[in-house]
Design a protein around this motif. Structure first.
Motif, short mmCIF file in Angstrom:
data_model
loop_
_atom_site.label_atom_id
_atom_site.label_comp_id
_atom_site.label_asym_id
_atom_site.label_seq_id
_atom_site.Cartn_x
_atom_site.Cartn_y
_atom_site.Cartn_z
N GLU A 230 -21.52 33.07 -18.20
CA GLU A 230 -21.95 31.67 -18.60
C GLU A 230 -23.32 31.38 -18.61
OE1 GLU A 230 -19.97 29.42 -20.13
OE2 GLU A 230 -18.52 30.96 -20.16
N TYR A 231 -23.97 31.86 -17.45
CA TYR A 231 -25.41 31.49 -17.23
C TYR A 231 -26.32 32.32 -18.15
CZ TYR A 231 -29.85 31.99 -14.83
OH TYR A 231 -31.38 31.64 -14.53
N GLN A 232 -25.95 33.49 -18.41
CA GLN A 232 -26.40 34.36 -19.16
C GLN A 232 -26.69 33.57 -20.84
OE1 GLN A 232 -24.72 38.00 -18.62
NE2 GLN A 232 -26.43 38.72 -17.12
N LYS A 233 -25.45 33.22 -21.10
CA LYS A 233 -25.31 32.53 -22.46
C LYS A 233 -26.29 31.19 -22.49
CE LYS A 233 -20.24 32.89 -23.46
NZ LYS A 233 -19.36 32.18 -23.29
N ARG A 234 -26.37 30.45 -21.28
CA ARG A 234 -27.28 29.38 -21.20
C ARG A 234 -28.60 29.78 -21.36
NH1 ARG A 234 -26.96 25.71 -15.75
NH2 ARG A 234 -28.56 26.86 -15.18
N VAL A 235 -29.16 30.85 -20.57
CA VAL A 235 -30.38 31.16 -20.53
C VAL A 235 -30.84 31.75 -22.11
CG1 VAL A 235 -32.11 32.79 -19.79
CG2 VAL A 235 -30.50 31.61 -18.22
N ALA A 236 -30.02 32.23 -22.82
CA ALA A 236 -30.11 32.82 -24.22
C ALA A 236 -30.58 31.64 -25.09
CB ALA A 236 -29.09 33.60 -24.67
N GLU A 237 -30.10 30.39 -24.79
CA GLU A 237 -30.10 29.33 -25.55
C GLU A 237 -31.57 28.88 -25.23
OE1 GLU A 237 -27.69 26.15 -25.31
OE2 GLU A 237 -25.89 27.37 -25.45
N LYS A 238 -31.86 28.57 -24.03
CA LYS A 238 -33.28 27.75 -23.43
C LYS A 238 -33.21 28.23 -22.13
CE LYS A 238 -34.19 24.29 -26.82
NZ LYS A 238 -34.19 22.69 -26.75
N GLU A 239 -34.55 28.31 -21.62
CA GLU A 239 -34.90 28.72 -20.28
C GLU A 239 -34.96 27.43 -19.51
OE1 GLU A 239 -35.25 31.47 -18.50
OE2 GLU A 239 -36.37 32.85 -19.33
N SER A 240 -34.29 27.23 -18.20
CA SER A 240 -34.29 26.06 -17.25
C SER A 240 -35.28 26.00 -16.51
CB SER A 240 -33.03 25.86 -16.76
OG SER A 240 -31.99 25.59 -17.58
N LEU A 241 -36.24 24.82 -16.36
CA LEU A 241 -37.29 24.91 -15.19
C LEU A 241 -37.23 23.58 -14.67
CD1 LEU A 241 -40.29 25.99 -17.34
CD2 LEU A 241 -39.67 26.94 -15.12
N ASN A 242 -37.53 23.50 -13.34
CA ASN A 242 -37.63 22.36 -12.53
C ASN A 242 -39.15 21.98 -12.31
OD1 ASN A 242 -34.84 22.38 -12.03
ND2 ASN A 242 -35.03 23.41 -10.10
N LEU A 243 -39.40 20.69 -13.20
CA LEU A 243 -40.75 20.13 -13.14
C LEU A 243 -41.04 19.08 -12.42
CD1 LEU A 243 -43.32 20.24 -14.63
CD2 LEU A 243 -42.30 18.58 -16.31
N VAL A 244 -41.89 19.16 -11.19
CA VAL A 244 -42.13 18.01 -10.60
C VAL A 244 -43.73 17.39 -11.03
CG1 VAL A 244 -43.53 19.34 -8.78
CG2 VAL A 244 -42.35 17.20 -8.08
N VAL A 245 -43.62 16.13 -10.91
CA VAL A 245 -45.00 15.52 -11.22
C VAL A 245 -45.62 14.89 -9.90
CG1 VAL A 245 -46.09 13.66 -12.76
CG2 VAL A 245 -44.04 15.10 -13.67
N HIS A 317 -38.36 25.01 -26.37
CA HIS A 317 -37.82 26.36 -25.99
C HIS A 317 -37.40 26.06 -24.37
CE1 HIS A 317 -40.98 27.52 -29.01
NE2 HIS A 317 -40.06 28.37 -29.51
N ARG A 318 -37.67 25.21 -23.64
CA ARG A 318 -37.45 24.84 -22.60
C ARG A 318 -36.45 23.79 -22.30
NH1 ARG A 318 -39.16 29.36 -22.64
NH2 ARG A 318 -41.04 30.04 -21.59
N ARG A 319 -35.71 23.83 -21.13
CA ARG A 319 -34.82 22.75 -20.42
C ARG A 319 -35.47 22.37 -19.34
NH1 ARG A 319 -29.83 25.30 -21.42
NH2 ARG A 319 -29.62 24.53 -23.58
#
Ligand code: GTP
Ligand code: MG
Length: 563
Positions: A230-245, A317-319
């Motif tokens: 499932e994770y590979q499917k999710r990443v294939a769509e878009k990479e996930s990143l945690n972004l702090v401001v 391209h990113r989540r």
């Protein structure tokens, strides 16, 4: 082994002196038909949760009876017992291997609530945990050396329980199980093999990516999910990143991100208009976009962010999971807990004359936040040089700030020069957030059409023509996603623990591995087992989460003090 007795033939009444009299047990205490049906269902559920763990039906049912059919607690109890057996067996095997005479007592083994009675004993009497008092008995100690359950077998069982790939590999390497390696069970004990070195701050961490490997569909637990696929499917769509401001107080972090969320369509115009009206009423009209992330009454009244605001948004391209940190020095602990969950950061600086300087000086938060982010593992940093509308979109001011910041960030904060990107923008007008105006029109949303900044800056936008680089959204869309250790043993750093409705809630970030509802995890440092009853990722209920996700787990079978 003459003085050894098999625990299964052991009458606990001989061992335990708890005032229980056999005669007290009457037919009245036998299970009703309803209880029997409940027991059958619950047994199946626990079996499914334990997967291939070597536990007898009798042991399961004793535990269920003791815990009033609470399958989570029964499963946690049985897993605890298995872990104890494993530990004791390893110790016993090591002693055997070194040909040391066996001690006559150890007290480490705690057999499950096996009773010699065929019918379930009364709840007050049959206490699986109560058997702990028997652990001082030689007979029970020797149970561990019994041929039926040799240490090697226990070793194998635990490996089969999906204690993460490392453990599996180690178990596979084992030759014949003659001398079980202490390293093969690192995560079950607070001792030897647990690889803490790789954990940044494992306030609470759990080893197995899933102790339970239910092979059947359980009504309570639902179908087991192949998380890696499932994770590979999710990443294939878009990479996930945690972004702090991050950045100095009032640098415009919340306004910048609130406006960006609005321009990305994550917040609708109606909401912004409402924020605008409400903010105007309390004389804080300019905070309309900041209110997207500053949600509490106190934050709005004071015009500052106090706790980390969390939301999510997507680029091409990113989540992203967005963490809007507070800039005020009083809330540095919150900023740290937010930044600890981040992969990448946006450092917002106020370009206004005098404001950049006060944020950058010794007491300002610009430097402090940058240093903290770097030491908490953030490698890629986007510097948003904000409020450029206030300085007439001045290229000279932009370059001056870039020069000062770059020197500090590279020399003192140890960021790589190639990992720094400087973007000029205005969070208030929206210029260069999602797009750059070409015609001199301000890019800000029509939602704030009443804002005085509109007319006042319209003429100076043309002077921003010197900037040819990417917009803020284009910049973050190109940030690299770090490699996640999804197939490694489960490890989570806990940032918050509280008593929730369904049990103990633990919030934090998955550093490695994955987890799904129904799985048992170990909470360190007490090595207590707990079952994941529910979970949320980004405030949305989900059935699984993997490395890199910020999760909220609801745990059962554990006391809040243990987490
Ligand atoms: P803390 O979270 O409390 O540290 O503040 P912050 O960095 O989130 O700042 P916030 O977004 O709350 O904005 C502070 C003030 O700066 C508000 O009045 C905003 O309207 C104003 N502001 C933010 N960005 C800009 C900008 O680009 N231009 C102008 N002119 N004002 C801005
Ligand atoms: Mg803020």
């Amino acid at each position: 082994m003459s003085r050894h007795r098999n625990v299964r033939n052991l009458d606990l009444d001989d061992v335990l002196d708890d005032g229980y009299d056999d005669e007290d047990y009457t037919e009245e205490q036998a299970m009703t038909a309803e209880e029997q049906a409940q027991m059958a269902d619950a047994t199946e559920d626990v079996k499914a949760m334990l997967g291939s763990a070597k536990v007898t039906i009798k042991e399961i049912q004793d535990a269920l009876w003791y815990y009033y059919f609470d399958i989570d607690q029964a499963a946690v109890y049985l897993l605890d017992e298995l872990a104890k057996k494993q530990k004791a067996a390893t110790a016993a095997a090591t002693k055997k291997a070194s040909s040391t005479p066996k001690p006559s007592q150890s007290g480490t083994a705690t057999p499950t609530g096996t009773s010699s009675k065929s019918a379930p004993a009364p709840k007050a009497k049959e206490t699986p945990k109560g058997t702990a008092s028997a652990t001082q008995d030689d007979d029970i100690v020797e149970f561990l050396d019994d041929e039926d359950l040799p240490p090697s077998q226990l070793q194998f069982d635990l490996a089969a329980m999906n204690f993460g790939s490392t453990l599996k590999t180690q178990a596979a390497k084992k030759t014949g199980g003659a001398t079980p390696s202490a390293k093969a069970t690192p995560l079950l004990s607070s001792g030897d093999g647990f690889d803490r070195s790789s954990a940044a701050t494992p306030v609470g961490s759990a080893p197995p990516s899933g102790i339970s490997t239910p092979s059947r569909v359980s009504t309570k637990m639902g179908k087991r999910i192949d998380v890696v696929t499932e994770y590979q499917k999710r990443v294939a769509e878009k990479e996930s990143l945690n972004l702090v401001v991050i950045g100095h107080v009032d640098a415009g972090k919340s306004t910048l991100m609130g406006h960006l969320l609005y321009l990305q369509g994550e917040v609708n115009e109606k909401t912004i208009r409402k924020h605008e009206r409400d903010a105007q009423k309390i004389g804080k009209a300019s905070f309309a976009f900041a209110w997207v992330l500053d949600e509490t009454g106190e934050e709005r009244a004071r015009g500052i962010t106090m706790d980390v605001g969390v939301t999510k948004f997507e680029t091409e391209h990113r989540r992203f999971t967005l963490l809007d940190a507070p800039g005020h020095r009083d809330f540095i602990p919150n900023m740290i807990s937010g930044t600890a969950q981040a992969d990448v950061a946006i450092l917002v600086v106020d370009a206004t004359t005098g404001e950049f300087e006060s944020g950058f000086d010794a007491n300002g938060q610009t430097k402090e936040h940058a240093l903290l982010a770097r030491s908490l593992g953030v490698q890629q940093l986007v510097v948003a040089i904000n409020k450029l509308d206030v300085v007439g979109w001045s290229e000279a001011r932009f370059l001056e700030i870039v020069a000062k910041l770059e020197q500090f960030l590279v020399k003192d904060a140890s960021f790589k020069k190639s990992s720094l990107i400087f973007v000029p923008c205005s969070g208030f007008t929206g210029e260069n957030l999602v797009r750059k105006s070409k015609t001199g029109q301000i890019c800000n949303g029509s939602a704030v059409s009443d804002a005085p900044v509109d007319s006042s800056v319209a003429s100076v936008v043309e002077t921003f023509a010197w900037y040819k680089g990417p917009t803020l959204i284009q910049t973050i869309d190109k940030l690299d996603a770090p490699t996640r250790a999804v197939e490694k043993p489960f490890r989570m750093s806990v940032t918050d623990v509280f008593k929730g409705t369904g049990g103990v809630s633990a919030a934090g970030r998955l550093e490695a591995g994955h987890v799904q509802i129904g799985e048992a995890i170990m909470v360190m440092p007490g090595a207590e087992m707990a079952v994941v009853k529910n979970m949320e990722v980004n405030d949305e209920p989900t059935r699984w989460a993997a490395a890199g996700d910020s999760v909220l787990l609801t745990l059962s079978g554990i006391d809040i003090l243990q987490v």
